[in-house]
Write a protein that holds these residues in place. Structure first.
Motif, mmCIF file in Angstrom:
data_model
loop_
_atom_site.group_PDB
_atom_site.id
_atom_site.type_symbol
_atom_site.label_atom_id
_atom_site.label_comp_id
_atom_site.label_asym_id
_atom_site.label_seq_id
_atom_site.Cartn_x
_atom_site.Cartn_y
_atom_site.Cartn_z
ATOM 1 N N SER A 120 -5.031 4.206 16.149
ATOM 2 C CA SER A 120 -5.078 4.981 17.379
ATOM 3 C C SER A 120 -4.523 6.370 17.085
ATOM 4 O O SER A 120 -3.674 6.503 16.201
ATOM 5 N N PRO A 121 -4.956 7.408 17.808
ATOM 6 C CA PRO A 121 -4.424 8.747 17.550
ATOM 7 C C PRO A 121 -2.916 8.856 17.720
ATOM 8 O O PRO A 121 -2.275 9.656 17.056
ATOM 9 N N GLY A 122 -2.319 8.028 18.567
ATOM 10 C CA GLY A 122 -0.890 8.095 18.813
ATOM 11 C C GLY A 122 -0.050 7.268 17.859
ATOM 12 O O GLY A 122 1.167 7.267 17.938
ATOM 13 N N VAL A 123 -0.690 6.566 16.921
ATOM 14 C CA VAL A 123 0.004 5.718 15.956
ATOM 15 C C VAL A 123 0.002 6.429 14.607
ATOM 16 O O VAL A 123 -0.976 7.067 14.239
ATOM 17 N N PHE A 124 1.095 6.291 13.844
ATOM 18 C CA PHE A 124 1.144 6.956 12.549
ATOM 19 C C PHE A 124 0.019 6.461 11.634
ATOM 20 O O PHE A 124 -0.248 5.273 11.530
ATOM 21 N N PHE A 125 -0.631 7.390 11.011
ATOM 22 C CA PHE A 125 -1.639 7.113 9.985
ATOM 23 C C PHE A 125 -1.521 8.242 8.971
ATOM 24 O O PHE A 125 -1.238 9.383 9.340
ATOM 25 N N GLN A 126 -1.705 7.951 7.706
ATOM 26 C CA GLN A 126 -1.609 8.995 6.688
ATOM 27 C C GLN A 126 -2.527 10.153 7.055
ATOM 28 O O GLN A 126 -3.665 9.947 7.449
ATOM 29 N N SER A 127 -2.026 11.362 6.900
ATOM 30 C CA SER A 127 -2.802 12.540 7.302
ATOM 31 C C SER A 127 -3.701 13.073 6.202
ATOM 32 O O SER A 127 -4.470 13.997 6.429
ATOM 33 N N ASN A 128 -3.635 12.492 5.015
ATOM 34 C CA ASN A 128 -4.460 12.929 3.897
ATOM 35 C C ASN A 128 -5.216 11.711 3.370
ATOM 36 O O ASN A 128 -4.742 11.006 2.474
ATOM 37 N N ILE A 129 -6.391 11.455 3.921
ATOM 38 C CA ILE A 129 -7.142 10.245 3.579
ATOM 39 C C ILE A 129 -7.570 10.215 2.107
ATOM 40 O O ILE A 129 -7.463 9.166 1.464
ATOM 41 N N PRO A 130 -8.046 11.321 1.510
ATOM 42 C CA PRO A 130 -8.375 11.246 0.079
ATOM 43 C C PRO A 130 -7.165 10.845 -0.788
ATOM 44 O O PRO A 130 -7.299 10.053 -1.729
ATOM 45 N N MET A 131 -5.981 11.346 -0.468
ATOM 46 C CA MET A 131 -4.788 10.956 -1.221
ATOM 47 C C MET A 131 -4.390 9.512 -0.920
ATOM 48 O O MET A 131 -3.899 8.804 -1.798
ATOM 49 N N LEU A 132 -4.608 9.070 0.300
ATOM 50 C CA LEU A 132 -4.359 7.679 0.652
ATOM 51 C C LEU A 132 -5.223 6.768 -0.212
ATOM 52 O O LEU A 132 -4.744 5.780 -0.766
ATOM 53 N N GLU A 133 -6.495 7.113 -0.347
ATOM 54 C CA GLU A 133 -7.412 6.312 -1.168
ATOM 55 C C GLU A 133 -6.947 6.284 -2.624
ATOM 56 O O GLU A 133 -6.901 5.227 -3.249
ATOM 57 N N LYS A 134 -6.573 7.436 -3.175
ATOM 58 C CA LYS A 134 -6.102 7.505 -4.568
ATOM 59 C C LYS A 134 -4.819 6.697 -4.745
ATOM 60 O O LYS A 134 -4.668 5.950 -5.716
ATOM 61 N N SER A 135 -3.887 6.872 -3.813
ATOM 62 C CA SER A 135 -2.605 6.176 -3.904
ATOM 63 C C SER A 135 -2.785 4.668 -3.790
ATOM 64 O O SER A 135 -2.166 3.907 -4.542
ATOM 65 N N ALA A 136 -3.598 4.223 -2.852
ATOM 66 C CA ALA A 136 -3.825 2.791 -2.665
ATOM 67 C C ALA A 136 -4.426 2.182 -3.929
ATOM 68 O O ALA A 136 -4.032 1.093 -4.355
ATOM 69 N N SER A 137 -5.361 2.893 -4.541
ATOM 70 C CA SER A 137 -5.971 2.408 -5.774
ATOM 71 C C SER A 137 -4.938 2.300 -6.896
ATOM 72 O O SER A 137 -4.896 1.307 -7.629
ATOM 73 N N LEU A 138 -4.089 3.299 -7.024
ATOM 74 C CA LEU A 138 -3.055 3.291 -8.054
ATOM 75 C C LEU A 138 -2.049 2.167 -7.805
ATOM 76 O O LEU A 138 -1.687 1.431 -8.723
ATOM 77 N N ILE A 139 -1.608 2.034 -6.564
ATOM 78 C CA ILE A 139 -0.655 0.974 -6.218
ATOM 79 C C ILE A 139 -1.260 -0.387 -6.510
ATOM 80 O O ILE A 139 -0.615 -1.261 -7.093
ATOM 81 N N LEU A 158 -1.889 -0.251 3.282
ATOM 82 C CA LEU A 158 -1.640 -0.727 1.919
ATOM 83 C C LEU A 158 -1.760 -2.242 1.819
ATOM 84 O O LEU A 158 -2.266 -2.764 0.826
ATOM 85 N N GLY A 159 -1.326 -2.936 2.847
ATOM 86 C CA GLY A 159 -1.505 -4.389 2.851
ATOM 87 C C GLY A 159 -2.976 -4.768 2.761
ATOM 88 O O GLY A 159 -3.349 -5.698 2.048
ATOM 89 N N ALA A 160 -3.828 -4.024 3.456
ATOM 90 C CA ALA A 160 -5.267 -4.280 3.391
ATOM 91 C C ALA A 160 -5.794 -4.021 1.980
ATOM 92 O O ALA A 160 -6.618 -4.775 1.467
ATOM 93 N N ALA A 161 -5.298 -2.965 1.336
ATOM 94 C CA ALA A 161 -5.734 -2.654 -0.032
ATOM 95 C C ALA A 161 -5.304 -3.740 -1.005
ATOM 96 O O ALA A 161 -6.009 -4.025 -1.973
ATOM 97 N N LEU A 162 -4.157 -4.345 -0.753
ATOM 98 C CA LEU A 162 -3.620 -5.346 -1.673
ATOM 99 C C LEU A 162 -4.019 -6.773 -1.325
ATOM 100 O O LEU A 162 -3.689 -7.699 -2.051
ATOM 101 N N SER A 163 -4.754 -6.952 -0.243
ATOM 102 C CA SER A 163 -5.082 -8.296 0.233
ATOM 103 C C SER A 163 -5.911 -9.103 -0.765
ATOM 104 O O SER A 163 -5.849 -10.321 -0.763
ATOM 105 N N GLU A 164 -6.657 -8.442 -1.631
ATOM 106 C CA GLU A 164 -7.436 -9.164 -2.642
ATOM 107 C C GLU A 164 -6.562 -9.672 -3.782
ATOM 108 O O GLU A 164 -6.916 -10.621 -4.463
ATOM 109 N N LYS A 165 -5.415 -9.041 -4.018
ATOM 110 C CA LYS A 165 -4.550 -9.387 -5.149
ATOM 111 C C LYS A 165 -3.443 -10.363 -4.781
ATOM 112 O O LYS A 165 -2.997 -11.123 -5.623
ATOM 113 N N ALA A 166 -2.963 -10.306 -3.554
ATOM 114 C CA ALA A 166 -1.784 -11.070 -3.170
ATOM 115 C C ALA A 166 -2.147 -12.264 -2.293
ATOM 116 O O ALA A 166 -3.035 -12.178 -1.450
#
Length: 182
Positions: A120-139, A158-166
């Motif tokens: 939602s617009p009122g909920v915190f979300f990373q403001s740099n989506i390309p960096m979010l994608e890079k960071s999630a992949s690295l993590i 990040l939990g969604a990104a890691l859901s395949e591994k954990a």
């Protein structure tokens, strides 16, 4: 980072990886305040004075197109979120007069490379989506084991990104609204 790890945790680690992105035009989320004439503005540093703006070099194109339209802001503070081409305004805004180039919406789906995330617009979300994608992949490439603690998880990106591994992801967040999305 190496110095902070040593000082705070007595951890000697110097193999720090730098992940970088664009310096301009990356920000998809920004907070604006009501300036003179009910126009969008930023607060001046160390002041409550609000300065009108028509563009911001670090905001993405959709937010800048919105600002260039001289939108009238009905609230003292609004949060804009533009993860793609549409600009959304936080849903607790009472009204949005004038040209509706922002959509008042309580739920938005953000398409990331690994999952669609509800937020939602009122909920915190990373403001740099390309960096979010890079960071999630690295993590994801660094995670070992089958249990993950996602502290300050927000909407669970990040939990969604890691859901395949954990096998187990424990998400911790203080914002009730964010955890509902997670």
């Amino acid at each position: 980072i190496s110095e902070a790890l040593m000082r705070n945790g007595k951890i000697n680690y110097s193999n720090i990886i730098t992940v970088s992105g664009d310096y301009l035009g990356y920000r998809c989320r920004a907070q604006f305040h009501k300036a003179a004439g009910d126009l969008a503005g930023f607060k001046k540093r160390n002041s409550s004075e609000v300065i009108n703006i028509r563009s911001c070099p670090i905001c993405n194109n959709p937010i800048n197109r919105f600002l260039e339209s001289d939108p009238k802001i009905s609230e003292e503070r609004v949060m804009l979120f533009a993860p793609a081409e549409k600009v959304y305004i936080e849903d607790d805004s009472k009204a949005y007069p004038g040209d509706r180039k922002a959509y008042i919406r309580s739920e938005i789906n953000v398409d990331l490379s690994y999952k669609t995330i509800a937020t939602s617009p009122g909920v915190f979300f990373q403001s740099n989506i390309p960096m979010l994608e890079k960071s999630a992949s690295l993590i994801k490439s660094c995670v070992k084991g089958d249990k993950v603690f996602d502290l300050y998880c927000g909407v669970g990106v990040l939990g969604a990104a890691l859901s395949e591994k954990a096998e187990l992801i424990v998400s911790v967040e203080s914002s009730r609204k964010a955890i509902e999305f997670a």
